[in-house]
Design a protein around this motif. Structure first.
Motif, mmCIF file in Angstrom:
data_model
loop_
_atom_site.group_PDB
_atom_site.id
_atom_site.type_symbol
_atom_site.label_atom_id
_atom_site.label_comp_id
_atom_site.label_asym_id
_atom_site.label_seq_id
_atom_site.Cartn_x
_atom_site.Cartn_y
_atom_site.Cartn_z
ATOM 1 N N VAL A 167 -20.164 -15.790 1.990
ATOM 2 C CA VAL A 167 -21.230 -14.802 2.146
ATOM 3 C C VAL A 167 -21.090 -13.774 1.020
ATOM 4 O O VAL A 167 -19.973 -13.458 0.612
ATOM 5 C CB VAL A 167 -21.098 -14.106 3.519
ATOM 6 N N THR A 168 -22.209 -13.275 0.535
ATOM 7 C CA THR A 168 -22.162 -12.251 -0.518
ATOM 8 C C THR A 168 -22.752 -10.952 0.003
ATOM 9 O O THR A 168 -23.403 -10.917 1.049
ATOM 10 C CB THR A 168 -22.983 -12.687 -1.745
ATOM 11 N N ASP A 171 -26.288 -11.197 0.725
ATOM 12 C CA ASP A 171 -26.639 -11.759 2.050
ATOM 13 C C ASP A 171 -26.669 -10.642 3.090
ATOM 14 O O ASP A 171 -27.566 -10.590 3.929
ATOM 15 C CB ASP A 171 -25.647 -12.846 2.458
ATOM 16 N N PHE A 172 -25.662 -9.766 3.041
ATOM 17 C CA PHE A 172 -25.687 -8.609 3.955
ATOM 18 C C PHE A 172 -26.966 -7.796 3.698
ATOM 19 O O PHE A 172 -27.614 -7.308 4.616
ATOM 20 C CB PHE A 172 -24.457 -7.707 3.739
ATOM 21 N N LEU A 304 -25.206 -11.307 10.934
ATOM 22 C CA LEU A 304 -24.998 -12.713 10.587
ATOM 23 C C LEU A 304 -24.175 -13.409 11.677
ATOM 24 O O LEU A 304 -24.500 -14.502 12.124
ATOM 25 C CB LEU A 304 -24.283 -12.836 9.238
ATOM 26 N N LYS A 319 -26.147 -17.088 6.426
ATOM 27 C CA LYS A 319 -26.682 -16.650 5.127
ATOM 28 C C LYS A 319 -27.818 -17.565 4.692
ATOM 29 O O LYS A 319 -28.772 -17.111 4.058
ATOM 30 C CB LYS A 319 -25.565 -16.595 4.078
ATOM 31 N N ASP A 320 -27.719 -18.853 5.028
ATOM 32 C CA ASP A 320 -28.788 -19.790 4.667
ATOM 33 C C ASP A 320 -29.977 -19.644 5.624
ATOM 34 O O ASP A 320 -31.124 -19.711 5.212
ATOM 35 C CB ASP A 320 -28.262 -21.227 4.698
ATOM 36 N N ALA A 323 -32.270 -16.861 4.624
ATOM 37 C CA ALA A 323 -32.897 -16.920 3.298
ATOM 38 C C ALA A 323 -34.418 -16.997 3.416
ATOM 39 O O ALA A 323 -34.963 -17.377 4.456
ATOM 40 C CB ALA A 323 -32.357 -18.123 2.533
#
Lengths: 393, 476
Positions: A167-168, A171-172, A304, A319-320, A323
């Motif tokens: 996760v990046t 993403d947050f 998440l 995270k996906d 999107a």
């Protein structure tokens, strides 16, 4: 574990709130009474008909003062839930249990504070005296080392999520962007008309690395009350009944107060998993039945984890799942359509329960089509709660 | 005026001092003491058997010791200022100070080695005035850089190496003024550790905190089933026993997760605060702030070791604090392992990083380093006199800093890497309780000559203490 027997027997019939501000200019008790009275007005009952109250242990307004202010003659149920922001949906659960079992007829769940102009939660526990109770002693393992705030505790989990799931920070940031997009359309939200971009998120200053300012919820002055009664009584009142289809509390796996650093894995929220299992078993529903959800968002990373605990996606896949705007209005699962606690207000999740009610009623500013079942969750990282609200049919 | 001063000073350039003769030949005991002070474990310096089989054919002295042997010793320290009036540096100093350049700060120290020193070598040094700079505006003030070279040889006349030393003589108060702090920048809170939140100590955790005060990292252990766990509980969840005791952790672990705390800022901490969740080798995890490292140098899985902070003293303002003293376990990156196989030139590449090394600096380490390098200047061992001379505390002497730097690079390169030069630019002082963090990388590699230049910096909370290069020769 079996289906909760009170499920489906109680309904939310009134919601009431003050304005959400940074400086209310009045007492916390007044905020609470204004919110409670507004919830009764919304339902079309007299406050004196209320005979039950449920709130947080952190609430500073005692049931006795609420009773006096509302002109209640007699209370037959008053309960408090511990562990800060984990409580909101549990107050609804206790209210539902009280009315479903005949203990009370009308129960108000409430929360009110001057959390921005008064005691700020963002300041953390630095000014808290070091007592020696079992609860206070747990802070000995974090406070002297510099972890003094909820943000600092959650950040420790966030780093681990980034490490294990890839996760990046962006993403947050998707959570913040969704919340602020929804808040931008909500006149009651502090950030009404102020959407943000992912770059705004990335460029906001560090609070606790890896959390930026825009990963963190607001601090708010305000009050929110929710009125619960039996489904039978609900059908005679002003608003369409919003059925409490399931409600749950959860505590699990070497639980600590937002500092469960000693459990095997830090990438899930097992206490929310405990809630999820009860919610699905009791309601008989599954993730596909839910078109919108209010997921507790004091800090973005745990949104998440909640998507994963409730099975909206697999482990590590949030995270996906998020999107392409999938948690924004128009997406697969719009989340926090009121703007959440990042965008609307931080009312310890009680404003999220109100948004769940509006979605079922069809009155949200960001209304989701066919929102027949709306999931609302309580605080994350702490012992927590969740509720499934549904339309009466 | 300055032209006239400069031309007078430049007349001294090229002039020599009388040779200063070492009082004793280099000995193995002095070498061993130096190694102890530096934590240097290279067997070429202390293990006769290993050394005999090494490229040196016997015990050698660490190259960084080059300039310590001709020092006059403790009895001569008091009269040193009078004695050295005849050397070229003293003459330049007198000229420049007469014009108001009374401030002094050491800027560069460079050691170049012609060969390794051996026990029995009796050295002498001759100082040569190498250069006096034009007047320059520096951050400290307007001044002149003065460079000397001391040539070291054996009494038989064999040249063994040089020390190039550069100081800045400046006029106090003529430096660049720091930008005035703006009103909207809040002053950071007082970082004194005693201001940190005190832990709540009760019957269930008392034994652990008692242990911390003696720098013993205790972990709760159930006496029923021997389970070690954390945080403590009066009852064992596994076997039900209420019989609780503790084991003492070795204090080694790895970083399981980490954060950097920026805001809000509480008294007792220097922000940003790197904090880790450390997984101890014994199993349990604990939260602790980290010493000598920033969050961007941290990674999950990094080995760490305990580093104690005596945060809350027993006596405050002359009165005993009834709550008792508190000691907190913190952690620092574990010292990188010393390499036993010497690297070959083919095994290193430009840009190769050296592992992070965080070295705790204690008063003992400062004194031990000063004495082992035969440096009896009081600022390196007497805190009262250090205060009197305007220093916040005693501080590490340059020889010790260079010794650590040499050790750092040779621990990475291996015991038989040949050090040909140590060059440093000096910066912030290394005071006690401010750990030095060494970082480094390979700057250049010449595969034909075997010459490898490693860039090294050591920083502490005050800034960069030293930065420079260590030049090596490695075998093909």
């Amino acid at each position: 574990m079996s289906k909760h027997t009170y499920a489906g027997k109680a309904a939310i019939v009134g919601i009431g709130a003050t304005e959400f501000s940074k400086d209310s200019g009045r007492s916390e008790l007044r905020l609470a009474l204004e919110a409670c009275a507004a919830a009764c007005d919304d339902a079309g009952i007299s406050p004196s008909q209320v005979d039950g109250l449920s709130t947080f242990t952190m609430e500073t307004n005692p049931e006795s003062e609420i009773m006096r202010g509302l002109g209640i003659d007699e209370l037959t149920h008053f309960s408090r839930i511990h562990f800060g922001g984990g409580a909101p949906c549990a107050t609804i659960q206790y209210a539902a249990m009280a009315v479903a079992t005949g203990v009370s007829d009308y129960v108000i769940a409430y929360r009110a504070f001057n959390e921005r102009s008064g005691r700020r939660f963002g300041a953390g526990v630095q000014d808290r005296p070091a007592g020696a109770t079992a609860e206070e002693a747990q802070f000995a393992w974090t406070s002297p080392f510099g972890l003094l705030t909820p943000a600092s505790w959650v950040a420790m989990f966030a780093t681990r999520m980034m490490h294990e799931y890839g996760v990046t920070s962006r993403d947050f940031g998707a959570v913040a962007v969704a919340d602020r997009r929804h808040a931008a359309n909500n006149p009651a939200a502090h950030f009404y008309g102020q959407p943000i971009t992912i770059d705004d998120h990335q460029n906001s200053r560090w609070i606790i690395e890896p959390l930026h300012l825009l990963d963190c919820c607001q601090e708010t002055d305000g009050g929110q009350a929710i009125l619960v009664t039996s489904v039978e009584r609900a059908r005679d009142l002003k608003q369409p009944a919003v059925i409490i289809e399931a409600a749950a509390q959860g505590m699990a796996d070497d639980q600590q107060m937002m500092r469960s650093f000693f459990r095997d894995s830090l990438v899930g929220l097992p206490e929310m998993g405990t809630c999820a299992r009860q919610i699905w078993e009791t309601s008989g529903l599954g993730p596909d039945d839910v078109k919108t959800a209010v997921l507790y968002d004091h800090f973005t990373p745990f949104v998440l984890a909640q998507l994963e605990e409730f099975g909206f996606c697999g482990r590590g896949e949030a995270k996906d799942f998020m999107a392409n705007g999938n948690i924004e209005i128009g997406g697969r699962l719009p989340v926090n359509t009121h703007g959440g606690q990042l965008g609307e207000a931080y009312l310890h999740g009680m404003n999220g329960v109100a948004e769940g009610v509006r979605q079922v009623r069809g009155t949200s500013v960001n209304q989701v089509e066919r929102a027949e079942h709306v999931l609302v969750t309580g605080g994350t990282g702490v012992p927590t709660s969740a509720v499934m609200l549904g339309a009466d049919r | 005026m300055s032209d006239e001063l400069l031309s007078r000073m430049r007349e001294v350039v090229g002039q020599h001092s009388e040779p200063s003769l070492a009082r004793h030949a280099i000995g193995t005991a002095a070498i061993a003491d130096w190694c102890d002070a530096m934590g240097e474990d290279n067997p070429c310096y202390t293990d006769p058997e290993f050394a005999a089989k090494s490229r040196h054919g016997g015990i050698v002295a660490p190259p960084a010791t080059l300039d310590i042997w001709t020092r006059p010793g403790l009895p001569a320290q008091a009269s040193l200022a009078r004695r050295c009036g005849k050397d070229p540096l003293s003459r330049v100093m007198a000229m420049v100070e007469a014009e108001g350049f009374i401030g002094v700060v050491a800027v560069n120290s460079e050691l170049e080695f012609a060969r390794y020193l051996r026990p029995g070598d009796l050295l002498q040094g001759v100082q040569v005035m190498e250069d006096v700079s034009e007047e320059k505006q520096t951050a400290l003030g307007i001044g002149h850089f003065v460079t000397t070279r001391t040539k070291y040889s054996t009494v038989e006349g064999e040249h063994v190496g040089d020390l190039l030393f550069r100081i800045l003589k400046f006029r106090p108060g003529t430096g660049a003024r720091p930008a005035a702090a703006t009103d909207d920048e809040p002053k950071p809170p007082d970082a004194s550790p005693a201001l940190r939140p005190r832990p709540a100590i009760n019957r269930d955790n008392q034994a652990l905190w008692d242990g911390y005060r003696t720098h013993e990292l205790r972990l709760p252990q159930c006496q029923g089933c021997q389970r070690v766990f954390f945080p403590p509980s009066p009852r064992c969840a596994q076997c039900g026993s209420f019989d609780m005791a503790y084991v003492v952790s070795e204090g080694h672990g790895t970083v399981y997760s980490h954060v950097a705390v920026h805001y809000p800022q509480a008294p007792g901490f220097a922000y940003p605060v790197p904090v880790a969740l450390v997984e101890l080798d014994e199993g349990p995890r604990m939260v602790a702030d980290l010493v000598g490292v920033s969050r961007d140098q941290l990674e999950i899985g990094m080995p760490v070791e305990v580093d104690w902070l005596d945060s809350h003293p027993a006596v405050v303002d002359g009165a005993t604090d009834s709550r008792g003293p508190v000691t907190l376990p913190r952690f620092r990156p574990a010292a990188p392992p010393r390499r036993t196989e010497t690297r070959t030139v083919g095994s290193v590449s430009e840009g190769d990083p050296l592992p992070l090394w965080v070295l705790p600096i204690t008063p003992t380490r400062i004194v031990a380093g000063a004495l082992a390098t035969r440096d009896f200047q009081d600022v390196h061992h007497d805190r009262d006199l250090a205060h009197k001379k305007g220093s916040a505390d005693t501080f590490l002497n340059i020889n010790t800093s260079m010794g650590f730097m040499e050790r750092y690079v040779c621990d990475w390169a291996g015991p038989e890497a040949v050090v040909t030069a140590l060059r440093v630019k000096l910066g912030a002082p290394a005071y006690p309780y401010h750990p030095l963090t060494f970082t480094g990388s390979v700057k250049s590699v010449d595969a034909t000559t075997g010459r490898v230049v490693v860039e090294v910096a050591a920083t502490n909370t005050l800034g960069r203490h030293v930065a420079g290069t260590v030049e090596l020769e490695l075998n093909p």
